[in-house]
Design an enzyme around this catalytic site. Structure first.
Site, mmCIF file in Angstrom:
data_model
loop_
_atom_site.group_PDB
_atom_site.id
_atom_site.type_symbol
_atom_site.label_atom_id
_atom_site.label_comp_id
_atom_site.label_asym_id
_atom_site.label_seq_id
_atom_site.Cartn_x
_atom_site.Cartn_y
_atom_site.Cartn_z
ATOM 1 N N TYR A 37 0.831 -1.207 0.000
ATOM 2 C CA TYR A 37 0.000 0.000 0.000
ATOM 3 C C TYR A 37 0.860 1.249 0.000
ATOM 4 C CZ TYR A 37 -4.059 -2.773 1.311
ATOM 5 O OH TYR A 37 -5.073 -3.668 1.333
ATOM 6 N N HIS A 193 -12.245 2.511 6.945
ATOM 7 C CA HIS A 193 -10.957 1.914 6.583
ATOM 8 C C HIS A 193 -10.428 0.979 7.666
ATOM 9 C CE1 HIS A 193 -10.569 5.206 3.497
ATOM 10 N NE2 HIS A 193 -10.294 4.123 2.811
ATOM 11 N N ARG A 223 -6.521 7.098 -8.251
ATOM 12 C CA ARG A 223 -5.577 6.045 -7.881
ATOM 13 C C ARG A 223 -6.157 4.735 -8.381
ATOM 14 N NH1 ARG A 223 -7.197 3.044 -2.964
ATOM 15 N NH2 ARG A 223 -5.070 2.254 -2.803
ATOM 16 N N ASN A 225 -6.782 0.647 -7.455
ATOM 17 C CA ASN A 225 -6.777 -0.378 -6.417
ATOM 18 C C ASN A 225 -7.065 -1.695 -7.134
ATOM 19 O OD1 ASN A 225 -6.575 -1.502 -3.898
ATOM 20 N ND2 ASN A 225 -8.643 -0.925 -3.256
ATOM 21 N N GLU A 265 -9.775 -1.358 -9.811
ATOM 22 C CA GLU A 265 -10.669 -0.211 -9.597
ATOM 23 C C GLU A 265 -9.928 1.063 -9.940
ATOM 24 O OE1 GLU A 265 -13.143 -2.124 -5.813
ATOM 25 O OE2 GLU A 265 -11.707 -0.501 -5.476
ATOM 26 N N TYR A 316 -6.831 -10.739 3.152
ATOM 27 C CA TYR A 316 -7.761 -9.604 3.083
ATOM 28 C C TYR A 316 -8.447 -9.536 1.722
ATOM 29 C CZ TYR A 316 -9.337 -4.745 2.784
ATOM 30 O OH TYR A 316 -10.076 -3.605 2.587
ATOM 31 N N LYS A 317 -7.726 -9.854 0.667
ATOM 32 C CA LYS A 317 -8.295 -9.771 -0.670
ATOM 33 C C LYS A 317 -9.025 -11.063 -1.071
ATOM 34 C CE LYS A 317 -5.126 -6.124 -2.215
ATOM 35 N NZ LYS A 317 -6.014 -5.013 -2.593
#
Lengths: 346, 317
Positions: A37, A193, A223, A225, A265, A316-317
């Site tokens: 990140y 978040h 940005r 993602n 995204e 997490y993904k």
């Protein structure tokens, strides 16, 4: 140039596919061999012709099919649209931003005619033409944000700026990567978040918030993602988890190239003028591993990024189940060649 | 940074000390809409040195043909307001930033108490247009020195009617903050803009009465103060710059050709914040952005309004 809109589905039989041109313009998100990140925010300035950043809002060959998929999702679950009462100025700001941008950037598909506050909007691909009074909600059949949000690819959240933070106080969300508008609406920046691993410790969220609180009218930012999705499904919502969560069990070494999609995204943020709110736009792009591998540079890069992925991020993904298989599949494309920094396909 | 090219369409002397300037786009097109409480930063070139000062937009946010600002002539200023009063003429082209709002209305507020002192009335002019449009419950308390200094009292009386309460020093009518703030319904927000003692008194009174911090709003742009000259070193640019008595650190950095981030230039928004790498003297923090502990740590400085004394101040720029 007029676009050819495809007939395709994002559920059940999944007939979605990318044309060669769509593959080539795919917003590949990995400029380097490792991923972590960062506050990877840059000005949302006009990109090169043909790229997804050429215009304020990108409309592509999937536009009509995506709007149809959005309609199905909203019919099944009206809770995917929510706007708190104090967000009405922001709703109209959003109407102005999107209609003006589409009419200017895609004049063969959209038009906006204004006579004072009487506006006539025409959306040719979807066969919509309406006249309404800007600022007067009674002149549209639905709330203004709902009205135009259905006519755009991607998800939109309107953020209210108060108490030195941002609140997610309105949204139209039908193509989300496993987060719920109904759960998040009304939450502040730090609250929504909260689940992101490692980013808070890195100070990324505080720095990004500070940056966004100073976001200016006329200077939007963007940005990228990313995550991975089994099948080209837009609606990977927690509400519909029973419909897609189990699809992870169908992935095997033979079908992984077709089933696993890189989900990118393109996130853009705009300050809205009258409301001082911020639009958070999340435009989702899907591409199968097999289509990525048509460009060896991308396949090599993706292999290295996935091979070195932090375990917290894999979890997490939602990639835990198929991650080792994916790295194995990608390995056969990677000859170890040194790749220069950059996201270009060739 | 994106700027808008405007020209001066009209200038009006409103009080002995205040001039009202009307700006329109140089190319005749519409200006961006904005929200009540917004300001723009106006760039003016005074003898080759660029001054950039923030001014609140006073017009209705719904009107995008023209922007309106008012400038009070400050005799002890570094020349910006005097230049606006004496040298800016109708037809002159100027550059302004896009509107930016650091003093927005709390849209969820049930009642809004606006307290203005003198030229501090300007941000409320646009907020009132928003409050009226939303049909909100509000009171405007406007204090000024003497009848001829009540820049917009007559205009406000017309648009606000009974919502307006004026306090005139020369008539010995005074605003009783304690009385005003001690008897308000839950969900009320208070906003103050004016001279420093008035802002401080309002904030202290509200806090002492137990108002929640996020229901208390203030805006006070600072002019970069005149001070002793000092030197700064920019680590990444590898240069040393002299900051003269009348220049701000940010202006000196810009004059040296180094690009620095900025937005409000009045010590409020935080955008120009710089990391202090080394310092041997006291930092003279003048901003409203850094917390007291951040100021004490000597690790950060806002170059738009703050200064230093000492021989060495190394910045990460």
């Amino acid at each position: 140039m007029a676009l050819n809109f495809k007939k395709e589905t994002f559920r059940e039989d999944y007939t979605y596919s990318n044309s060669d041109a769509a593959i080539k313009r795919f917003p590949f998100p990995f400029p380097e061999d490792q991923y972590m990140y960062s506050v990877n925010i840059e000005p949302h300035t006009k990109g090169k012709q043909g790229t997804v950043c050429e215009f304020t809002f990108d409309i592509d060959e999937h536009y009509v099919a995506e709007c149809l998929d959005k309609k199905i999702t909203l019919e099944q679950d009206p809770g995917r649209y929510k706007a708190l009462p104090h967000m009405m100025d922001a709703q109209w700001d959003f109407v102005e931003l999107t209609m003006e941008a589409l009419a200017q950037d895609y004049p063969e598909h959209f038009s906006l005619k204004k006579q004072g506050l009487i506006w006539t909007w025409e959306n040719k691909p979807l066969g919509i033409k309406d006249t309404f009074t800007f600022g007067d909600t009674s002149t549209l059949a639905t709330e203004p944000f709902d009205y135009i949000g259905r006519q755009l690819q991607g998800d939109f959240v309107l953020l209210d700026h108060r108490d030195e933070t941002l609140y997610a106080d309105a949204g139209i969300v039908t193509s989300q990567a496993d987060w719920s508008l109904a759960f998040n609406v009304g939450m502040s920046w730090r609250e929504w978040h909260g689940p992101v691993p490692r980013a808070t410790e890195l100070g990324v969220m505080d720095r990004a918030l500070k940056y966004l609180l100073n976001l200016q009218i006329g200077s939007p930012v963007r940005r990228l993602n990313w995550t991975m999705t089994v099948n080209p499904r837009l609606d990977t919502s927690p509400e519909n988890y029973p419909h897609w969560g189990g699809e992870r069990n169908t992935v095997n070494a033979e079908n992984i190239g077709d089933l696993i999609h890189l989900r990118v995204e393109l996130q853009t943020l705009f300050r809205l003028p009258r409301s001082n709110a911020i639009v958070f736009s999340i435009r989702c792009y899907l591409i199968s591993l097999k289509d990525i591998a048509t460009y060896p540079r991308w396949a090599k890069r993706l292999h290295r990024v996935q091979k070195t992925m932090h375990p917290d991020l894999i979890e997490y993904k939602g990639m835990t189940k198929f991650h080792p298989m994916m790295v194995d599949w990608l390995a056969k494309f990677d000859d170890g060649e040194t790749l220069a920094i950059g996201t270009q396909p060739e | 940074m994106s700027m808008i090219n405007v020209k001066v369409a009209a200038i009006e002397q409103v009080t002995p000390l205040v001039k009202h300037f009307t700006f329109v786009k140089e190319d005749g097109s519409s200006l961006p809409a904005f929200s009540g409480g917004s300001h723009v930063v106006v760039s003016i070139d005074i003898g080759g040195r660029v001054h950039r000062n923030p001014y609140s937009l006073m017009g209705s946010p719904m009107e995008n043909e023209a922007y309106h600002i008012s400038v009070r002539r400050q005799e002890n200023s570094r020349g910006g307001s005097v230049f606006m009063h004496e040298n800016v003429t109708v037809g002159m082209p100027l550059k302004i930033t896009y509107p930016m709002n650091l003093f927005s209305l709390a849209k969820k507020g049930r009642k809004h108490i606006l307290i203005a002192g003198g030229i501090g009335i300007t941000p409320f002019m646009s907020q009132i247009a928003d409050l009226k449009r939303m049909g909100a419950n509000y009171e405007l308390h406007y204090a000024f020195r003497s009848p001829e200094h009540g820049a917009f009292a007559a205009q406000l009386k017309e648009s606000c009617g009974d919502h307006l309460h004026c306090y005139i020093d020369s008539n010995a009518t005074r605003l009783d903050l304690e009385a005003l703030l001690s008897d308000q319904p839950l969900g009320t927000h208070v906003y103050v803009c004016g001279p420093s003692p008035m802002v401080v008194a309002t904030l202290e009174t509200a806090r002492n009465l137990g108002w929640p911090e996020n229901h208390i709003h203030s805006e006070q742009f600072l002019s970069p103060p005149i001070g002793e000259p000092f030197k700064i070193q920019l680590a990444r640019s590898n240069i040393e710059i002299q900051v003269s008595a009348e220049m701000s650190m940010l202006e000196a950095i810009e004059a040296a050709g180094v690009e620095a981030d900025f937005l409000c230039r009045g010590g409020v928004c935080g955008r120009c914040e710089l990391d202090v790498l080394e310092t041997d003297g006291a930092l003279l923090h003048n901003d409203h952005f850094l917390t007291d502990s951040e100021k004490a740590s000597c690790k950060k400085i806002m170059p738009c309004v703050s200064r230093a004394k000492g021989e060495r101040l190394m910045l990460d720029l």
